[in-house]
Design a protein around this motif. Structure first.
Motif, PDB file in Angstrom:
ATOM      1  N   LEU A 146       0.620  -1.174  -0.319  1.00  0.00           N
ATOM      2  CA  LEU A 146       0.133   0.565   0.047  1.00  0.00           C
ATOM      3  C   LEU A 146       0.993   1.431   0.015  1.00  0.00           C
ATOM      4  CD1 LEU A 146      -3.058   0.844  -0.200  1.00  0.00           C
ATOM      5  CD2 LEU A 146      -3.335   0.498   3.248  1.00  0.00           C
ATOM      6  N   ASN A 152       2.454   1.698  -3.442  1.00  0.00           N
ATOM      7  CA  ASN A 152       1.199   2.184  -4.555  1.00  0.00           C
ATOM      8  C   ASN A 152       0.976   3.867  -4.040  1.00  0.00           C
ATOM      9  OD1 ASN A 152      -0.861   1.933  -6.362  1.00  0.00           O
ATOM     10  ND2 ASN A 152      -1.952   1.923  -4.529  1.00  0.00           N
ATOM     11  N   THR A 153       0.680   3.827  -2.953  1.00  0.00           N
ATOM     12  CA  THR A 153       0.553   5.787  -2.680  1.00  0.00           C
ATOM     13  C   THR A 153       1.689   6.724  -3.325  1.00  0.00           C
ATOM     14  OG1 THR A 153      -0.025   4.598  -0.604  1.00  0.00           O
ATOM     15  CG2 THR A 153       0.733   6.991  -0.677  1.00  0.00           C
ATOM     16  N   THR A 182      -5.552  10.841  -6.167  1.00  0.00           N
ATOM     17  CA  THR A 182      -5.968   9.492  -6.024  1.00  0.00           C
ATOM     18  C   THR A 182      -4.618   8.722  -4.675  1.00  0.00           C
ATOM     19  OG1 THR A 182      -4.993   8.230  -6.797  1.00  0.00           O
ATOM     20  CG2 THR A 182      -7.224   8.620  -7.173  1.00  0.00           C
ATOM     21  N   TYR A 183      -4.151   9.426  -4.571  1.00  0.00           N
ATOM     22  CA  TYR A 183      -2.874   8.819  -3.603  1.00  0.00           C
ATOM     23  C   TYR A 183      -3.356   9.429  -1.988  1.00  0.00           C
ATOM     24  CZ  TYR A 183      -0.601  13.323  -1.636  1.00  0.00           C
ATOM     25  OH  TYR A 183      -0.415  14.837  -1.384  1.00  0.00           O
ATOM     26  N   ASN A 226      -6.233   8.910  -0.753  1.00  0.00           N
ATOM     27  CA  ASN A 226      -7.112   7.998  -0.579  1.00  0.00           C
ATOM     28  C   ASN A 226      -6.117   6.616  -0.332  1.00  0.00           C
ATOM     29  OD1 ASN A 226      -9.188   9.871  -0.908  1.00  0.00           O
ATOM     30  ND2 ASN A 226      -9.613   8.705  -3.757  1.00  0.00           N
ATOM     31  N   SER A 227      -4.905   6.834  -0.467  1.00  0.00           N
ATOM     32  CA  SER A 227      -4.591   5.080   0.515  1.00  0.00           C
ATOM     33  C   SER A 227      -4.129   6.094   1.496  1.00  0.00           C
ATOM     34  CB  SER A 227      -2.728   5.006  -1.327  1.00  0.00           C
ATOM     35  OG  SER A 227      -3.995   4.401  -2.041  1.00  0.00           O
ATOM     36  N   GLU A 263      -6.153   5.441   3.686  1.00  0.00           N
ATOM     37  CA  GLU A 263      -6.571   3.965   4.356  1.00  0.00           C
ATOM     38  C   GLU A 263      -5.119   3.179   4.928  1.00  0.00           C
ATOM     39  OE1 GLU A 263      -6.494  -0.477   1.971  1.00  0.00           O
ATOM     40  OE2 GLU A 263      -7.272   1.203   0.932  1.00  0.00           O
TER      41      GLU A 263
END
Length: 814
Positions: free
Chosen positions: A45, A48-49, A59-60, A62-63, A66
């Protein structure tokens, strides 16, 4: 002192972390160093972020949210409310710093290896801190230590190299002085001499644990994961895989190198020289003994200790006449790969020096081809070396065991086992230590290869047969019932484990990868998908199971035309359908040739005599050097039943109807009564005797009226029998008046075959043939005067099903 490492699945959530606490609390060691990974999935995660941020993708956030929620929720579930404030404050502060780093990557639109290491380090930093605070809240004698303060590396970000001199000194000083019984640390992360965060690469948390264990001379290194140790094969692929209780360092390294995910090879290296034992244990089954890894574990009688594999492999072949006798070719080849940071997984070279073949990761294949062709551009232009190409979508399978070198024939057994199941080997490598035999195969064959080898080397010689059954009428139903009844006996006494994977009738078909329950197969079939012969074959091909057998219980010409496709894919064929073997001679021979070429048995014992061992006996006679001189036979159980029961007190129509209802005839009785069925049978016997003959060459003397033979459906056929009853009564009377019986006889002698109704006098071997029995007389060079006789029930669903079953058992015993 003892080092315990817990992986991502072990610390994935609050529930799992509670299990970790119980394991640590029950440890009897005087001091426990607990190394933990990031919460399960958080490292991916974070990566990916960071990728999203560097791509300036909003949208990073949102990660990141999370990631924040995962950690804050874990704290709230683990830490009592009155003690949460301090932990929440610390974690939020770290998350704010992480957010700043990601914002930086977003603003500049890129991410450097140095920044990536710093970002990804937060997974372990946060999890280790939360877990240490949870232990303290649970009244354990625990403290927290930042791994970056003791483990020092160079500045090779992404896969830093440890400075063992500094690290070992730091570890000894700290762990000797620290008073607490439990010290929680982050795995995977370290710091450079200048203080920058670094990471240790793949398997980094295991590596951290091993580095510390080596530095402090720990009594034991425990690696806690989600499986109960190392297995004889990957249990997710091989259901019968078994845990290995005890294994050597070298065996563990070999298995790990070839894909045993519970351990990563560099993990072992720091403890190897010290002789520190490693145990692999299951966090979710703490009482299980797991696998103990020690120095020089040589169990008597143990040869192959495990079977492993690694996927996503490409083969590069450097070959050409210009390589022979030229020094330095190998050096240049490997040097150019090394300079491009491409790791070579497997090497094999022909003794002729004409070629060198190496295995690399699929992801490196195109780059490798480009740089090697560039390096040898001059030799390629002269035609001395061929341009390198990459063969992709491959995998390596490997047999591993310290004692393999003391046993002859293991490689032969390995390759023979794979060959029998049509697993093509692209390359082979075996080290001088003989601890490992590796083979490169197509990726799609991995499951079949692993299961086949595991069955051969670990399962007490139990052989699994996977059946795909087409046709579940009278014969098919009896056949499935017989398998259900005998399954336990076959497993215990013949070491055969029979599973039915696919079933089809003319309307529907059904598949179950784990085996269809034979107690309820009919219900499952009713709810199956629409039947399709081609799709049935494609499903079998896709499943790619070892020891696959296609069973044809139909009388369909269309189904018989599919046999070649099965045999070409090394799928055995067992059939009671006579059409293929009585078709044009070239087709019959083609199927037999395919069976030999692809090592796929093609058995059709039930084509002649149902369950009687007629064809098998004939094959044995020929194989032993005997020669067939003449064959005389009553080969139709239905016709024998008819003429044994027909007399002046009954009608021929009624007897034929009775035979059909009792399953003695084909669904279309005309096939039996016209003599076609008997012609096919004597044709098959003649061919199995080694003769080239086609059905048109067989003389047929029909006893049915032409009107009956010309009918196109059963209703008209039976009506015609009533019409010509007087003719049938006349046939009976003529035989009865001479004291003879009517028998439909097939004969082959001197290259000629015939079938027809005959008057059989008293004293003849055929005279007392009762019911639906068959009889065959083999006159051979060894039995010229008194023939070899095979006699018994030659028709009926039960005996036909048992004949099919017997063929399957023959395949199991090959």
């Amino acid at each position: 002192m003892k080092v315990l490492k817990f992986g991502g699945t072990s610390v994935a959530n609050a529930k799992n972390i509670a299990l970790v606490k119980n394991i640590v609390a029950n440890s009897k060691a005087t001091k426990n160093i607990v190394v933990v990974s990031a919460l399960g999935g958080v490292t991916d995660l974070l990566l990916n972020t960071a990728t999203l941020a560097s791509a300036q993708d909003n949208t990073y956030k949102n990660s990141l949210k999370e990631i924040e929620e995962r950690h804050l929720n874990t704290i709230k579930e683990l830490i009592p409310v009155l003690q949460q404030s301090k932990v929440l404050s610390k974690v939020k502060s770290e998350l704010n710093t992480l957010e700043t780093l990601l914002e930086g990557a977003y603003l500049i639109g890129e991410i450097t290896p140095k920044l990536s290491d710093k970002i990804v380090s937060y997974g372990e930093l946060l999890s280790s801190y939360i877990i240490s605070e949870y232990f303290i809240a649970e009244k354990l004698n625990c403290s927290y230590k930042d791994s970056r303060e003791v483990i020092k590396t160079n500045s090779n970000f992404g896969k830093a190299i440890v400075d063992f001199k500094v690290t070992n000194t730091n570890c000894k000083e700290f762990f000797t002085a620290v008073p607490e019984q439990i010290i929680v640390m982050a795995g995977f992360i370290a710091s450079s001499i200048s203080g920058d965060s670094t990471t240790l690469g793949r398997g980094g948390s295991d590596y951290t644990a091993a580095i510390i264990a080596s530095a402090i001379d720990a009594e034991l290194l425990e690696i806690w994961t989600d499986v109960s140790g190392m297995y004889t094969a990957n249990p997710r692929i091989v259901k019968q895989a078994m845990p290995i209780p005890h294994i050597s360092y070298e065996e563990a390294m070999e298995l790990s190198h070839f894909g045993a995910k519970v351990l990563y090879p560099p993990t072992i290296q720091p403890v190897l020289a010290k002789g520190i034992s490693i145990v692999i244990k299951n966090t979710f089954d703490a009482e299980n003994e797991g696998t103990l890894i020690t120095k020089n574990k040589n169990e008597q009688g143990k040869t192959v200790r495990g079977i492993s594999h690694v996927e996503h492999i490409a083969l590069l072949s450097l070959e050409g006449p210009g390589m022979v006798g030229i020094p330095g070719i190998s050096k240049r080849f490997f040097e150019v790969l090394s300079q491009a940071n491409i790791s070579v997984v497997l090497i094999t070279q022909a003794s002729s020096e004409h070629s060198i073949c190496v295995g690399v990761s699929d992801t490196d294949a195109l780059k490798a081809v480009e740089i090697v062709n560039e390096a040898f551009e001059y030799e390629i232009s002269l035609g001395k070396i061929k341009p390198v190409i990459a063969e992709q979508d491959l995998a390596i399978i490997a047999l591993v065991g310290d004692n393999m070198k003391r046993h002859q024939g293991l490689s032969g057994k390995m390759f023979s086992t794979l060959g029998k199941n049509n697993v093509n080997i692209r390359a082979i490598a075996q080290g001088a230590s003989e601890r490992n035999i590796s083979a490169v195969i197509v990726k799609d064959d991995v499951k079949k290869a692993l299961n086949t080898l595991h069955e051969e080397f670990f399962e007490d010689n139990t052989k699994q047969l996977n059946l795909f059954v087409m046709g579940v009428g009278n014969v098919g139903t009896k056949f499935l019932n017989q398998i259900q009844q005998q399954r336990k006996f076959l497993k215990e006494n013949l070491k055969l484990n029979i599973r039915v994977i696919g079933i089809s009738n003319s309307r529907t078909m059904v598949f179950d990868e784990d085996g269809i329950s034979l107690k309820s197969w009919d219900e499952k079939l009713k709810g199956g998908e629409k039947a399709d012969k081609q799709k049935f074959f494609e499903n079998i091909q896709k499943l790619n199971y070892r020891n696959s057998i296609f069973v044809d219980n139909t009388a369909s010409a269309a189904v018989s035309e599919t046999y070649a496709s099965y045999l070409k894919n090394s799928i055995s064929v067992v059939t009671c359908n006579k059409i293929a073997c009585s078709s044009e001679y070239n087709n019959y021979k083609h199927l037999k040739d395919l069976a030999r070429q692809y090592n796929a048995p093609f058995l059709f014992e039930t084509n002649v005599g149902a369950g009687l061992p007629i064809i098998d006996t004939l094959k044995n006679l020929i194989a032993s050097g005997d020669k067939i001189l003449k064959i005389q036979a009553v080969l139709s159980g239905s016709l024998n039943f008819l003429f044994n029961n027909f007399n002046d007190q009954s009608t021929f129509h009624d007897i034929v109807k009775q035979a059909q209802e009792q399953g003695y005839t084909e669904p279309d009785p005309k096939i039996d009564l016209s003599g076609i069925d008997v012609m096919r049978k004597i044709l098959i016997l003649a061919r199995e005797s080694g003769n080239k003959i086609d059905i048109e060459e067989i003389a047929n003397k029909p006893f049915l009226p032409e009107e009956s033979l010309a009918t196109t459906n059963n209703e008209d056929f039976f009506a015609s029998l009533i019409k010509h009853e007087a003719g049938f009564q006349k046939m009976y009377k003529e035989a009865n008046d001479t004291g003879s019986k009517l028998k439909y006889v097939a004969q082959y002698e001197n290259g000629k075959a015939s079938v027809g109704l005959q008057h059989i006098p008293k004293g003849h071997d055929f005279y007392n043939l009762e019911g639906s029995d068959n009889i065959v007389l083999f006159y051979t060079e060894r039995y010229p005067n008194q023939p070899m006789i095979i006699k018994g029930a030659g028709a009926g669903a039960d005996v036909t099903a048992s004949g099919i079953f017997a063929d399957i058992i023959r395949i199991g015993n090959f």
